[in-house]
Scaffold this active site. Sequence first.
Site, PDB file in Angstrom:
ATOM      1  N   ALA A  87      47.707  68.874 100.218  1.00 46.36           N
ATOM      2  CA  ALA A  87      48.126  68.555  98.849  1.00 46.36           C
ATOM      3  C   ALA A  87      47.907  69.777  97.975  1.00 46.36           C
ATOM      4  O   ALA A  87      47.076  70.642  98.265  1.00 46.36           O
ATOM      5  CB  ALA A  87      47.344  67.370  98.295  1.00 46.36           C
ATOM      6  N   ASP A  88      48.657  69.829  96.885  1.00 44.91           N
ATOM      7  CA  ASP A  88      48.452  70.917  95.925  1.00 44.91           C
ATOM      8  C   ASP A  88      47.366  70.566  94.927  1.00 44.91           C
ATOM      9  O   ASP A  88      46.679  71.454  94.412  1.00 44.91           O
ATOM     10  CB  ASP A  88      49.762  71.202  95.175  1.00 44.91           C
ATOM     11  CG  ASP A  88      50.838  71.658  96.124  1.00 44.91           C
ATOM     12  OD1 ASP A  88      50.621  72.671  96.810  1.00 44.91           O
ATOM     13  OD2 ASP A  88      51.857  70.965  96.247  1.00 44.91           O
ATOM     14  N   LYS A  98      52.177  67.096  95.390  1.00 45.33           N
ATOM     15  CA  LYS A  98      52.539  67.742  96.650  1.00 45.33           C
ATOM     16  C   LYS A  98      53.891  68.412  96.488  1.00 45.33           C
ATOM     17  O   LYS A  98      54.587  68.182  95.504  1.00 45.33           O
ATOM     18  CB  LYS A  98      52.605  66.698  97.782  1.00 45.33           C
ATOM     19  CG  LYS A  98      51.213  66.366  98.348  1.00 45.33           C
ATOM     20  CD  LYS A  98      51.256  65.304  99.440  1.00 45.33           C
ATOM     21  CE  LYS A  98      52.102  65.723 100.590  1.00 45.33           C
ATOM     22  NZ  LYS A  98      51.695  67.035 101.171  1.00 45.33           N
ATOM     23  N   GLU A 107      57.673  64.563 103.764  1.00 45.53           N
ATOM     24  CA  GLU A 107      56.236  64.219 103.701  1.00 45.53           C
ATOM     25  C   GLU A 107      56.050  62.830 103.118  1.00 45.53           C
ATOM     26  O   GLU A 107      55.294  62.009 103.638  1.00 45.53           O
ATOM     27  CB  GLU A 107      55.480  65.250 102.853  1.00 45.53           C
ATOM     28  CG  GLU A 107      55.303  66.590 103.519  1.00 45.53           C
ATOM     29  CD  GLU A 107      54.677  67.615 102.599  1.00 45.53           C
ATOM     30  OE1 GLU A 107      54.816  67.497 101.366  1.00 45.53           O
ATOM     31  OE2 GLU A 107      54.035  68.552 103.117  1.00 45.53           O
ATOM     32  N   LYS A 125      41.713  72.294  95.376  1.00 44.19           N
ATOM     33  CA  LYS A 125      42.713  71.239  95.134  1.00 44.19           C
ATOM     34  C   LYS A 125      42.090  69.999  94.499  1.00 44.19           C
ATOM     35  O   LYS A 125      42.790  69.037  94.193  1.00 44.19           O
ATOM     36  CB  LYS A 125      43.404  70.848  96.439  1.00 44.19           C
ATOM     37  CG  LYS A 125      43.825  71.996  97.351  1.00 44.19           C
ATOM     38  CD  LYS A 125      44.847  72.904  96.706  1.00 44.19           C
ATOM     39  CE  LYS A 125      45.362  73.995  97.628  1.00 44.19           C
ATOM     40  NZ  LYS A 125      46.054  73.538  98.810  1.00 44.19           N
TER      41      LYS A 125
HETATM   42  O1  DER Z   1      54.051  71.106 100.237  1.00 49.36           O
HETATM   43  C1  DER Z   1      53.103  70.355 100.448  1.00 49.36           C
HETATM   44  O2  DER Z   1      52.988  69.200  99.970  1.00 49.36           O
HETATM   45  C2  DER Z   1      51.941  70.877 101.239  1.00 49.36           C
HETATM   46  O3  DER Z   1      51.250  69.832 101.857  1.00 49.36           O
HETATM   47  C3  DER Z   1      51.068  71.631 100.273  1.00 49.36           C
HETATM   48  O4  DER Z   1      50.966  70.922  99.111  1.00 49.36           O
HETATM   49  C4  DER Z   1      49.675  71.911 100.787  1.00 49.36           C
HETATM   50  O5  DER Z   1      49.794  73.132 101.334  1.00 49.36           O
HETATM   51  P1  DER Z   1      48.510  73.977 101.752  1.00 49.36           P
HETATM   52  O6  DER Z   1      47.806  73.127 102.801  1.00 49.36           O
HETATM   53  O7  DER Z   1      49.095  75.222 102.303  1.00 49.36           O
HETATM   54  O8  DER Z   1      47.689  74.167 100.526  1.00 49.36           O
END
Ligand code: DER
Length: 233
Positions: A87-88, A98, A107, A125
Site C-alpha cells: 500500500a502507499d 493504493k 489489485e 506507509k
Molecule cells: O500500486 C500499488 O498499490 C502497490 O501495492 C504500492 O502501493 C505499494 O508498492 P511498494 O510495496 O513498492 O511500496
Amino acid sequence: SSLQEAKKIAAHQAVDNHVHSGDLVGIGSGSTVIFAVERLAQRVKNENLKVQCVPTSFQARQLVIKHQLPLTDLNISPTLDVCIDGADEVDSNLNLIKGGGGCLLQEKIVASCSKKLIIIADYTKNSQKLGDQYKKGIPIEVSPMVYGPIQQKIEKLYGGNVEMRMAVMKAGPVVTDNGNFILDWKNFNQDVDWKKINTELLLMPGIVETGLFIEMASKAYFGMPDGSLKHKK
Ligand code: DER
C-alpha cells in the site's frame, strides 16, 4: 537499507501468519510484495507448501513465474483464501491509498475475491489520516477518452489538483496493464468521508477504479526501522 529490511520483515510475517498449505493466494504488486513471494517460494521448498497464486499485474505474474509458483486465475479459482499486497498509505481505520505502482484495478479485483486482504509495508506507509505522508496523490484509473472531463469534474467537486501520470521510460502518459490512464489527485482535503467520496467517484462514467481501498483490508503489517514489527488490527 533499513527500508528494505522493514519491507522484508512485514512480508515474511504476513506469509508465515496467513498462508497455509492448500491456500489460493492473491499476489499484489510493487516492491514489498517481492519479499512475500520470495518467502512463499522458500516455504514451498522447505515445507512442501501447496499454493496457487493469482497475480495482480504483469509484474506480479512475472514474479510468480520467476519463483516457479503455480499460477491460477479468478475464473478457475473464484474465491481466494488470502491476498497479500502493499500500500502507499494506511490510515487509522485501515483504509488504504493504493496504486502508486499503477496496478490498482487488478489489485482491487483480486482483493475483492479474497477472504482476507493482508497489507505489508514499511513504516513510512503507516499514517493517521490518508494524505499525512503520501503526497503523490490518490491514483484514479480512467478510460483514455475522458481523462480531461474527469480531471475538471474532480477539481470542481472536491478541490485539489488532478494530474495525468506521465511515463518515464516511454513518451506520453503511463498506460496501465488494462490499457487505461492514471490520474493522480493531489492536495485533497483530508477531513472527508472517503467511503462516500469513493462511491461518488465510482459512479462517474469513465472512472474505471480508484486507489481508495475502503474497509477492505483485514490487517496491516509494518516493518520498523529498528527491525521490529507493528501491525494494525
Ligand atoms: O500500486 C500499488 O498499490 C502497490 O501495492 C504500492 O502501493 C505499494 O508498492 P511498494 O510495496 O513498492 O511500496
